[in-house]
Enzyme design. Structure first.
Site, PDB file in Angstrom:
ATOM      1  N   SER A  48       1.513   2.252  -3.229  1.00 46.14           N
ATOM      2  CA  SER A  48       0.357   2.183  -2.171  1.00 46.14           C
ATOM      3  C   SER A  48       0.533   2.583  -0.852  1.00 46.14           C
ATOM      4  CB  SER A  48      -0.340   0.747  -2.614  1.00 46.14           C
ATOM      5  OG  SER A  48       0.693  -0.259  -2.264  1.00 46.14           O
ATOM      6  N   ASP A 318      -4.187  -5.956   4.554  1.00 43.43           N
ATOM      7  CA  ASP A 318      -4.458  -7.268   3.373  1.00 43.43           C
ATOM      8  C   ASP A 318      -2.866  -7.886   3.183  1.00 43.43           C
ATOM      9  OD1 ASP A 318      -2.916  -5.390   1.835  1.00 43.43           O
ATOM     10  OD2 ASP A 318      -4.677  -4.905   0.586  1.00 43.43           O
ATOM     11  N   HIS A 321      -0.525  -4.532   2.618  1.00 43.40           N
ATOM     12  CA  HIS A 321      -0.657  -3.118   3.253  1.00 43.40           C
ATOM     13  C   HIS A 321      -1.040  -3.087   4.678  1.00 43.40           C
ATOM     14  CE1 HIS A 321      -1.855  -2.821  -1.006  1.00 43.40           C
ATOM     15  NE2 HIS A 321      -0.805  -2.115  -1.032  1.00 43.40           N
TER      16      HIS A 321
END
Ligand SMILES: *[C@@H]1O[C@H](CO)[C@@H](O)[C@H](O)[C@H]1NC(C)=O
Ligand SMILES: *[C@@H]1O[C@H](CO)[C@@H](O)[C@H](O)[C@H]1NC(C)=O
Ligand SMILES: *[C@@H]1O[C@H](CO)[C@@H](O)[C@H](O)[C@H]1NC(C)=O
Ligand SMILES: *[C@@H]1O[C@H](CO)[C@@H](O)[C@H](O)[C@H]1NC(C)=O
Ligand SMILES: *[C@@H]1O[C@H](CO)[C@@H](O)[C@H](O)[C@H]1NC(C)=O
Ligand SMILES: *[C@@H]1O[C@H](CO)[C@@H](O)[C@H](O)[C@H]1NC(C)=O
Ligand SMILES: *[C@@H]1O[C@H](CO)[C@@H](O)[C@H](O)[C@H]1NC(C)=O
Length: 346
Positions: A48, A318, A321
């Site tokens: 990610s 978050d 990330h």
């Protein structure tokens, strides 16, 4: 029917917004001129930290509000409020954003010439949260395109970005083993992960990619997931610091070995130093030119489903990330090193 229409509509919107915003100049640093990197294709493998939209749109996570709120204004499959590392690297290299593997059949062939992203949020070197994919599977997808979509000469000026940001470790530490088993098991796991990383990197090079950039593991002890004492995994905040260093030491050795065994004058493998860059940004009180200090770097913008006042003031988006502003800062600090490392030498 209705939900299918909605899905189609949101997909169309996504593609439409991509067409409009896809070529936007992501970093304000473009006014500071730098030479064309001489690279013309970017291939992206990983998780990610680099995925620009491959996960299934029916998955939660990156496809839900408020992801994408800064750019492109709606979820784009990026795990952030806006642009991420892949956008900033492509911009530095002056390559248009690569196409997502998941969208490769929906775009003009001409769009494929800038490369492709196989990255998928949640991926580890080994299987992690889901059993759909691991790094080996992503490289398999790449290999299947060689000879039909990409020829050997297509790869002669290509760059790969290879991101292993820690999913193997997070799933292991958050999993069902006892604390004792975890503390005992993590070092052997790190060795396994780095060994397999070496195998993966060697394979990408042998398939013809010219240059491979590998971010080091960031200081995971400071990501909100580990830093927040309310999270069970916080227990490992102390140990993880040494473990990240161990991973990065082994990675350094693997990369030195890979460069040594290649016959290129121009070292094919290069580490992008996220570890020290993140620390320098956390520490920054204004001494790094062009980068505003983050007042509370270890606190994420999106917490308990609530958005902070200004995502531009947060480094983390978050628990895991970075915000667009976070990534932008990282790539500003690394800009010169990356250009120097990825520029062809001969
Ligand atoms: C996305 O997920 C849905 C629901 O689980 C599934 O039906 C669909 O096949 C998936 N799409 C892809 C491209 O994997
Ligand atoms: C994951 O693996 C299990 C067991 O091997 C299998 O039943 C399941 O269908 C797999 N799921 C996906 C999404 O591939
Ligand atoms: C972990 O344990 C829980 C409860 O015993 C179980 O439901 C879950 O499937 C286990 N997870 C894994 C990955 O084994
Ligand atoms: C990793 O590779 C090194 C060097 O090839 C080897 O000595 C070590 O046993 C391997 N470790 C694991 C866990 O596979
Ligand atoms: C820590 O995590 C808890 C539970 O998820 C959350 O309520 C709290 O806001 C977090 N604190 C910080 C400083 O991020
Ligand atoms: C580089 O390779 C040569 C020959 O294969 C070997 O003798 C040397 O020890 C290697 N150096 C490193 C740093 O691995
Ligand atoms: C950050 O600041 C701490 C405390 O002042 C210092 O010990 C550390 O070396 C600094 N790290 C970096 C990467 O600047």
């Amino acid at each position: 029917m209705n939900s299918l229409m909605k899905l189609l509509a949101s997909l169309l919107l996504f593609i439409f917004s991509f067409l409009i915003f896809g070529e936007i100049d992501v970093a304000e640093s473009s006014s500071q001129n730098h030479p064309f990197s001489g690279r013309n294709k970017l291939f992206v493998f990983g998780d990610s930290y680099v995925d620009i939209g491959n996960t299934n749109t029916s998955d939660k996570g990156a496809w839900e509000y408020p992801y994408g709120i800064t750019y492109p204004g709606k979820p784009s499959g990026r795990f952030s409020d806006g642009h991420i590392s892949t956008d900033f690297l492509a911009q530095l290299l002056r390559i248009k954003l690569p196409v997502n593997y998941a969208k490769k059949d929906d775009v003009d062939m001409a769009r494929l010439q800038y490369g492709m992203s196989f990255a998928y949020g949640g991926t580890g070197v080994f299987k992690t949260y889901a059993n759909y994919s691991d790094m080996t599977a992503q490289i398999n997808l790449f290999e299947q395109l060689l000879g039909n979509v990409y020829s050997p000469s297509d790869l002669s000026s290509s760059v790969a970005l290879f991101s292993v940001a820690g999913n193997d470790y997070i799933t292991f530490l958050a999993g069902n083993h006892t604390i004792f088993e975890k503390l005992l098991g993590i070092r052997p796991l790190i060795e396994k992960v780095v060994n397999q990383t070496e195998v993966n990197l060697r394979r990408i090079r042998s398939l013809g990619v010219k240059k491979i950039a590998i971010p080091s593991l960031s200081p995971l002890q400071y990501i909100p997931l580990f830093a927040n004492s309310s999270n069970p995994i916080h227990y490992f905040q102390g140990p993880i610091k040494d473990l990240v260093k161990y991973h990065n030491d082994l990675l350094q050795k693997s990369v030195a070995k890979l460069n040594n065994e290649s016959n290129d004058i121009d070292s094919p493998f290069t580490i992008i130093d996220y570890y020290n860059t993140f620390l320098a940004i956390f520490n920054n009180t204004g001494e790094i030119p062009g980068i505003l200090p983050f007042p509370t770097p270890y606190i994420e913008c999106l917490r308990d489903g609530k958005l902070c006042d200004d995502p531009r003031s947060a480094f983390f988006w978050d628990g895991i990330h970075l915000t667009q502003e976070g990534w932008k800062s990282v790539y500003k600090v690394l800009r010169k090193d990356i250009i120097a490392a990825l520029m062809p030498k001969a």
